[in-house]
Design an enzyme around this catalytic site. Sequence first.
Site, PDB file in Angstrom:
ATOM      1  N   ASP A   5      43.725  52.114  15.485  1.00 38.10           N
ATOM      2  CA  ASP A   5      44.528  53.588  16.046  1.00 38.10           C
ATOM      3  C   ASP A   5      43.203  53.956  14.853  1.00 38.10           C
ATOM      4  OD1 ASP A   5      46.419  51.988  17.501  1.00 38.10           O
ATOM      5  OD2 ASP A   5      47.783  53.713  16.454  1.00 38.10           O
ATOM      6  N   HIS A  38      44.163  49.590  11.128  1.00 35.68           N
ATOM      7  CA  HIS A  38      43.005  51.561  12.492  1.00 35.68           C
ATOM      8  C   HIS A  38      41.515  51.731  11.823  1.00 35.68           C
ATOM      9  CE1 HIS A  38      46.729  52.620  11.711  1.00 35.68           C
ATOM     10  NE2 HIS A  38      47.040  53.004  11.902  1.00 35.68           N
TER      11      HIS A  38
END
Length: 301
Positions: A89, A235
């Site tokens: 992400d 991430h």
Amino acid sequence: MPPASLAAAGRWRGLLAWSPSPAIRASLGLHAGGLLAMAAEPGCWQEALSALGANHLALAGCMHPRCRLLGPVLTRLGGAEPRIALTFDDGPDPEVTPQVLDLLDAWGAKASFFVIGERAARHPALLREMLRRGHGVENHTHRHPLGFAAFGPGAMLREIETAQAAIGDACGQAPRLFRPPAGLRSPLLDPVLSLAGLSLVAWTRRGYDTVSPHPGRVLARLSRGLGPGDVLLLHDGRSAWGYAGRAVVLDVLPVLLGRIAAAGLSAVALPPAEEALCDASATAGPAGAAASRAPAAYASR
């Protein structure tokens, strides 16, 4: 038919395809009943508003990323194949993302990147490189607003569609999957995603690599109980920086990929919604029949 008319027709088809979950249908019925009761007997407004307030509190409790009471959400891969899905992400990040891509290549792994539209517009070459290397590029809103789950449906749709346009312009391919900021889902999100033609994705487990500077702790959260069908969240953007002076994800990822390989699993990108739907339908038992329109299996840990 003009492009604008085609777009409008596509939106209507998407909205008509939306099937409210039982919880949403019950909530809509309660709201309609409350309004009718207050119209018929104005003196009961306190009781009606109390019931509606309790309903809103119950819906707020369903906003957990992996809760399926508000509608379908992908939390695991369907099928029996020995595979897990890696998802990243908040990128792309011009410093971290290229290193993540190289680590994935070194292990022959694939992943899905849920990118922020603004960042996609600033770094289009990184998105094209993701696609060139066989990874997926998906929608994670345009600005990553932390209050996204409190937006009205119009504001949510604008945020999502602005990201769709930015990502499509950057790499020539529009996303099919969506993950909201922090994974929190609004009770209003499902019909908005139907309008946008997107499917909702959460995860099986996450490492909290945006807040923890300890690679060992992040790795333990991701690999504890690792098994086929897991969807893991990391991430490549906004990763915490570890004590070694670099993004934690860069220390976690090679060890995680080694553990995935040692477990006899392959790391893959999320399949298209249509393929995931087939996988989920093939593996769902009688109890899962009602969830057949979901983009993948609903079981979560």
